[in-house]
Motif scaffolding. Structure first.
Motif, PDB file in Angstrom:
ATOM      1  N   ASP A  64      42.761  25.007 -34.633  1.00 10.73           N
ATOM      2  CA  ASP A  64      42.804  25.333 -33.211  1.00 10.73           C
ATOM      3  C   ASP A  64      44.245  25.233 -32.726  1.00 10.73           C
ATOM      4  O   ASP A  64      44.802  24.128 -32.662  1.00 10.73           O
ATOM      5  CB  ASP A  64      41.921  24.358 -32.424  1.00 10.73           C
ATOM      6  CG  ASP A  64      41.832  24.712 -30.950  1.00 10.73           C
ATOM      7  OD1 ASP A  64      42.733  25.414 -30.439  1.00 10.73           O
ATOM      8  OD2 ASP A  64      40.869  24.278 -30.292  1.00 10.73           O
ATOM      9  N   PRO A  65      44.909  26.349 -32.395  1.00 11.55           N
ATOM     10  CA  PRO A  65      46.319  26.292 -32.006  1.00 11.55           C
ATOM     11  C   PRO A  65      46.560  25.517 -30.714  1.00 11.55           C
ATOM     12  O   PRO A  65      47.574  24.826 -30.591  1.00 11.55           O
ATOM     13  CB  PRO A  65      46.716  27.772 -31.860  1.00 11.55           C
ATOM     14  CG  PRO A  65      45.441  28.508 -31.706  1.00 11.55           C
ATOM     15  CD  PRO A  65      44.416  27.735 -32.456  1.00 11.55           C
ATOM     16  N   GLN A  66      45.637  25.614 -29.757  1.00 12.43           N
ATOM     17  CA  GLN A  66      45.822  24.857 -28.520  1.00 12.43           C
ATOM     18  C   GLN A  66      45.768  23.351 -28.797  1.00 12.43           C
ATOM     19  O   GLN A  66      46.572  22.575 -28.275  1.00 12.43           O
ATOM     20  CB  GLN A  66      44.762  25.252 -27.500  1.00 12.43           C
ATOM     21  CG  GLN A  66      44.935  26.654 -26.935  1.00 12.43           C
ATOM     22  CD  GLN A  66      43.928  26.974 -25.848  1.00 12.43           C
ATOM     23  OE1 GLN A  66      43.269  26.086 -25.321  1.00 12.43           O
ATOM     24  NE2 GLN A  66      43.796  28.256 -25.537  1.00 12.43           N
ATOM     25  N   GLU A  67      44.823  22.968 -29.626  1.00 14.88           N
ATOM     26  CA  GLU A  67      44.722  21.550 -29.994  1.00 14.88           C
ATOM     27  C   GLU A  67      45.964  21.101 -30.747  1.00 14.88           C
ATOM     28  O   GLU A  67      46.490  19.998 -30.508  1.00 14.88           O
ATOM     29  CB  GLU A  67      43.474  21.333 -30.838  1.00 14.88           C
ATOM     30  CG  GLU A  67      43.251  19.878 -31.258  1.00 14.88           C
ATOM     31  CD  GLU A  67      42.004  19.715 -32.098  1.00 14.88           C
ATOM     32  OE1 GLU A  67      42.033  18.910 -33.058  1.00 14.88           O
ATOM     33  OE2 GLU A  67      41.000  20.398 -31.813  1.00 14.88           O
ATOM     34  N   GLU A  94      52.569  36.344 -21.093  1.00 12.63           N
ATOM     35  CA  GLU A  94      53.464  35.958 -20.000  1.00 12.63           C
ATOM     36  C   GLU A  94      54.600  35.074 -20.497  1.00 12.63           C
ATOM     37  O   GLU A  94      55.757  35.244 -20.090  1.00 12.63           O
ATOM     38  CB  GLU A  94      52.687  35.224 -18.908  1.00 12.63           C
ATOM     39  CG  GLU A  94      51.877  36.121 -18.005  1.00 12.63           C
ATOM     40  CD  GLU A  94      51.260  35.357 -16.848  1.00 12.63           C
ATOM     41  OE1 GLU A  94      51.436  34.114 -16.795  1.00 12.63           O
ATOM     42  OE2 GLU A  94      50.595  35.991 -16.006  1.00 12.63           O
ATOM     43  N   LEU A  95      54.281  34.113 -21.362  1.00 11.88           N
ATOM     44  CA  LEU A  95      55.322  33.219 -21.873  1.00 11.88           C
ATOM     45  C   LEU A  95      56.311  33.990 -22.740  1.00 11.88           C
ATOM     46  O   LEU A  95      57.526  33.764 -22.660  1.00 11.88           O
ATOM     47  CB  LEU A  95      54.689  32.068 -22.656  1.00 11.88           C
ATOM     48  CG  LEU A  95      53.842  31.079 -21.837  1.00 11.88           C
ATOM     49  CD1 LEU A  95      53.311  29.966 -22.734  1.00 11.88           C
ATOM     50  CD2 LEU A  95      54.648  30.481 -20.688  1.00 11.88           C
ATOM     51  N   TRP A  96      55.810  34.889 -23.571  1.00 15.05           N
ATOM     52  CA  TRP A  96      56.716  35.683 -24.397  1.00 15.05           C
ATOM     53  C   TRP A  96      57.539  36.648 -23.553  1.00 15.05           C
ATOM     54  O   TRP A  96      58.715  36.908 -23.856  1.00 15.05           O
ATOM     55  CB  TRP A  96      55.928  36.453 -25.465  1.00 15.05           C
ATOM     56  CG  TRP A  96      55.827  35.697 -26.757  1.00 15.05           C
ATOM     57  CD1 TRP A  96      54.713  35.153 -27.308  1.00 15.05           C
ATOM     58  CD2 TRP A  96      56.897  35.382 -27.643  1.00 15.05           C
ATOM     59  NE1 TRP A  96      55.019  34.522 -28.483  1.00 15.05           N
ATOM     60  CE2 TRP A  96      56.357  34.649 -28.721  1.00 15.05           C
ATOM     61  CE3 TRP A  96      58.261  35.639 -27.632  1.00 15.05           C
ATOM     62  CZ2 TRP A  96      57.124  34.186 -29.775  1.00 15.05           C
ATOM     63  CZ3 TRP A  96      59.043  35.177 -28.683  1.00 15.05           C
ATOM     64  CH2 TRP A  96      58.479  34.463 -29.733  1.00 15.05           C
ATOM     65  N   GLN A 144      46.522  29.347 -22.275  1.00 20.85           N
ATOM     66  CA  GLN A 144      45.081  29.189 -22.418  1.00 20.85           C
ATOM     67  C   GLN A 144      44.377  30.513 -22.699  1.00 20.85           C
ATOM     68  O   GLN A 144      43.146  30.555 -22.836  1.00 20.85           O
ATOM     69  CB  GLN A 144      44.508  28.575 -21.129  1.00 20.85           C
ATOM     70  CG  GLN A 144      45.086  27.217 -20.788  1.00 20.85           C
ATOM     71  CD  GLN A 144      44.808  26.178 -21.857  1.00 20.85           C
ATOM     72  OE1 GLN A 144      43.647  25.959 -22.245  1.00 20.85           O
ATOM     73  NE2 GLN A 144      45.863  25.526 -22.354  1.00 20.85           N
ATOM     74  N   SER A 145      45.145  31.584 -22.774  1.00 22.30           N
ATOM     75  CA  SER A 145      44.558  32.903 -23.028  1.00 22.30           C
ATOM     76  C   SER A 145      45.627  33.805 -23.621  1.00 22.30           C
ATOM     77  O   SER A 145      46.826  33.474 -23.605  1.00 22.30           O
ATOM     78  CB  SER A 145      44.034  33.515 -21.728  1.00 22.30           C
ATOM     79  OG  SER A 145      45.115  33.794 -20.843  1.00 22.30           O
TER      80      SER A 145
END
Length: 472
Positions: free
Chosen positions: A294-297, A326-328, A319-320
């Motif tokens: 899980d990348p978020q974890e 948006e971050l990139w 989270q999506s």
């Protein structure tokens, strides 16, 4: 001395090639993104096959006419623009834009040099594979130019430069001979490595017409976070921690400064920013993991561990997929913000990772002694490549500092060289940095380069003045 591509030469070439190979010389072929180089009149030819490329080079070799290979025109060191000398032949690879084969079971794609990088991504994705070379100019850069300049980009930490992604080449040498080196082999120890000689040669030893390239399985799960750090040393320590926890799962590890975020706010106010108050430094971390991870974890665990050591003090974990984009977008719009501000000098440098914090500190102090500048330092911290760009104070124009450009460049490059770095990390030498190569390059290496150039291109027709100065 080279001869011009005059009317008589053009008439002979038109007899050898189909009419469709000749194009009107539009202004875009004589311009480059930073606006510092403006090309002279030239004969534009756009071959459709490797045989037509060979025909062009045979004619130019026999007549001693200079050749400028042209990909997407996105290079930032003037390698695709010739300002001086007799009329040249520009050889554009735009019509050689076929994906010849996609072999997902081999993790190989075979593409002609004129394929746009973004189209290569799409072809790989259609086969449920990844071609990992990624640049801000992916919508217009062509893979032949990417290979000729050994392009880097954001994925070098995990996948390597363009050189590391290439298995074989088809190319035309200066005398018109076609090298059929389009192998898909991953092991081939049969003599000198012509592939790696041509990659990064910036069109000075021949023209790449096609390549067999490595594909990779697409990561099953991806995640992105932007984390605020106090300084570059904290960012470097965070990189080491991330690598220990996540291994090869890190796609990219990008460094950004408050100045870069301020530039975005100044020039692209609609660009959404993740922090209410920009931190002095931040890093963008991108992960590509297997289905059972899980990348978020993983990013949350990294943040907790880093926070416990005082390395980070704020952060946003996407989270999506929309938030990842948006971050990139924040990172990828920094070059556009820089362009709108207007740099006095831009530096594409690399350093041993351990020297980066000291360099940033020393370079900032050294430049402050020269004048009042804004410094936007950002780039690919994971592979040691910084884009260290110097700008005028807010409200001032870069033209006011034209007389300082040489002093600014020497200040930065002298320090990079003293700290065992490179003054050209991923953009190449082109025509902009031929003097830097002579100043900072190893004399033995330079002599070997000139010997190779003379052996393969005795008349000096290939991209004259790029990388190595023309002999008088």
């Amino acid at each position: 001395m080279l001869n011009p591509a005059d009317d008589a030469f053009e008439a002979r070439l038109r007899q050898l090639l189909p009419t469709g190979a000749f194009r009107p010389l539009e202004p875009r072929y004589l311009e480059e993104p930073r606006g510092r180089y403006h090309g002279a009149d030239a004969l534009l030819v756009a071959p459709a096959t490797v045989e037509e490329v060979a025909t062009i080079l045979r004619a130019c070799h026999a007549a001693r006419v200079g050749v400028i290979p042209y990909g997407g025109g996105t290079g930032l060191v003037g390698g695709q623009i010739d300002q001086d000398g007799p009329r040249r032949v520009i050889v554009s690879l735009e019509r050689m834009a076929a994906v010849r084969a996609v072999l997902p079971n081999e993790n190989v794609i075979v593409a002609e040099a004129g394929v746009i990088l973004q189209d290569l991504h799409a072809a790989a994705e259609a086969a449920d594979r990844l071609f990992p070379l990624s640049l801000a100019s992916k919508g217009s850069a062509r893979i032949g130019g990417n290979l000729a300049t050994n392009a880097g980009g954001v994925g070098v930490l995990r996948y390597g430069n363009a050189r590391d992604l290439c298995l074989g080449l088809e190319a035309v040498l200066p005398d018109g001979a076609i090298w059929h080196g389009l192998t898909r082999l991953r092991k081939d120890n049969t003599g000198y490595d012509l592939r790696n000689l041509l990659i990064g040669a910036e069109g000075t030893l021949g023209i790449i017409t096609a390549a067999a390239l490595k594909l990779y399985p697409r990561p099953a799960r991806e995640g992105t976070a932007i984390l605020a750090v106090s300084d570059p040393q904290a960012a470097l320590t965070l990189l080491s921690m991330a690598q220990a926890q996540l291994g090869q799962g890190i796609n990219a590890f990008e460094l950004m400064s408050r100045v870069g975020l301020d530039f975005l706010a100044e020039t692209l106010p609609d660009q959404r920013q993740p922090f209410a108050a920009p931190p002095p430094w931040c890093v963008l971390i991108d992960l590509g993991l297997s289905a059972d991870q899980d990348p978020q974890e993983a990013l949350e665990q990294l943040f907790v561990a880093a926070d416990a050591q005082g390395l980070v003090h704020d952060g946003v974990i996407a989270q999506s997929e929309a938030q990842r984009h948006e971050l990139w977008e924040l990172r990828e719009q920094i070059p556009e913000a820089n362009r709108r501000i207007g740099a006095i000098m831009s530096h594409d440098i690399s350093l041993p990772l351990g020297h980066i914090p000291e360099f940033i500190d020393r370079a900032g102090r050294a430049l402050a002694a020269l004048g009042n500048f804004r410094i936007n330092c950002f780039g690919h911290l994971g592979d040691g490549n910084l884009h260290y760009n110097v700008f005028p104070p807010q409200g001032h124009d870069r033209a006011e500092h034209d007389q300082q450009r040489g002093a600014v460049k020497s200040c930065v490059h002298d320090l990079v060289h003293a700290m065992m770095g490179s003054v050209s990390a991923e953009h190449g030498i082109g025509r902009l940095k031929t003097g830097d190569l002579e100043t900072y390059g190893d004399p033995v290496k330079l002599a070997a380069m000139r010997a190779i150039k003379t052996a393969l291109d005795p008349h000096g027709i290939m991209n004259p003045g790029a990388m190595l100065r023309e002999s008088s």
